[in-house]
Design an enzyme around this catalytic site. Structure first.
Site, short mmCIF file in Angstrom:
data_model
loop_
_atom_site.label_atom_id
_atom_site.label_comp_id
_atom_site.label_asym_id
_atom_site.label_seq_id
_atom_site.Cartn_x
_atom_site.Cartn_y
_atom_site.Cartn_z
CB SER A 1 -0.93 0.02 1.21
OG SER A 1 -0.21 -0.10 2.42
N GLY B 1 -2.21 -4.10 1.07
CA GLY B 1 -2.38 -5.31 1.87
C GLY B 1 -1.43 -6.43 1.52
CG ASN C 1 0.76 -4.96 4.52
OD1 ASN C 1 0.21 -4.19 5.29
ND2 ASN C 1 0.79 -4.77 3.21
CG ASP D 1 -3.60 4.90 8.28
OD1 ASP D 1 -2.69 5.74 8.38
OD2 ASP D 1 -3.74 4.18 7.27
CG HIS E 1 -1.15 3.74 4.79
ND1 HIS E 1 -2.01 3.10 5.68
CD2 HIS E 1 -0.68 2.78 3.96
CE1 HIS E 1 -2.05 1.81 5.39
NE2 HIS E 1 -1.25 1.59 4.35
#
Length: 212
Positions: free
Chosen positions: A35, A72, A100, A181, A184
């Protein structure tokens, strides 16, 4: 088999990654990752590959930076899709995986194995790589962090590829450069990443152009 090849070609066309003949058009760079590469929640033009392409073009480099990031994705997912995500004719891959895996607490030994296999495959295909590293979150503990942290330097040395030690350098922990979040980068965060990695990409591109 013909149908399979047709699907492969269509997938590359959608991604804008069809291989180029030697000397035709700009130098093809592929940003291959998760991502962070895909540009999670970012508008076109704000994503890493977009900003990097603009920065390089502003400096006079004739390049095209394709986005082969999938949100992801783990290193296992990256390894599984490497060959169709990075087509023949690619001049340079910016390899960015591991975040991830780390967030899921996946065994660093598996992360190492998958990244090793990706680097080996790209070397076999004679495609240069710039490896982007990742750092484990402190809450995963010292042992995990130490094991995870050794992966990228070891592999960079093994395969003789340049290493940008931490893809989120200058962004991680800075709320002004992150989405809500807190993981990111926002558009300004991506700009910071590009500023950090740009000298290494410039050097790699200059070396490639001098050999062409």
């Amino acid at each position: 088999m013909a149908f399979k090849h047709l699907l492969h070609a269509l997938a590359l066309l959608v991604l804008g990654l069809m291989p180029q003949s030697a000397g035709a058009g700009p130098l093809q760079i592929v940003g291959f990752g998760d991502s962070l590469m895909a540009g999670y929640q970012l508008a076109p033009g704000d994503r890493f590959t977009d900003q990097l392409e603009k920065a390089l073009r502003d400096k006079g480099f004739d390049v095209s930076v394709a986005n082969a990031g999938v949100s992801g994705d783990t290193t296992s997912g990256g390894l599984a899709r490497l060959d169709w995500s990075v087509p023949d004719g690619t001049a340079l891959v910016i390899l960015e995986f591991g975040g991830n895996d780390m967030l899921r607490g996946i065994d660093p030994a598996l992360v190492d194995k998958n990244l090793d296999a990706m680097l080996a495959r790209l070397k076999e295909r004679d495609i240069p790589v710039l490896l982007a590293g990742m750092v484990a979150a402190p809450n995963l503990g010292h042992a995990y962090g130490e094991a995870f942290g050794t992966i990228y330097p070891r592999l960079a040395e093994k395969y003789g590829v340049p290493l940008y030690p931490f893809f989120l350098d200058g962004v991680a922990g800075n709320s002004a450069l992150q989405l809500e979040d807190a993981m990111h980068p926002n558009a300004a965060g991506v700009k910071r990443i590009v500023e950090g990695i740009l000298p290494m990409v410039e050097k790699a591109v200059s070396t490639l152009q001098s050999k062409s």
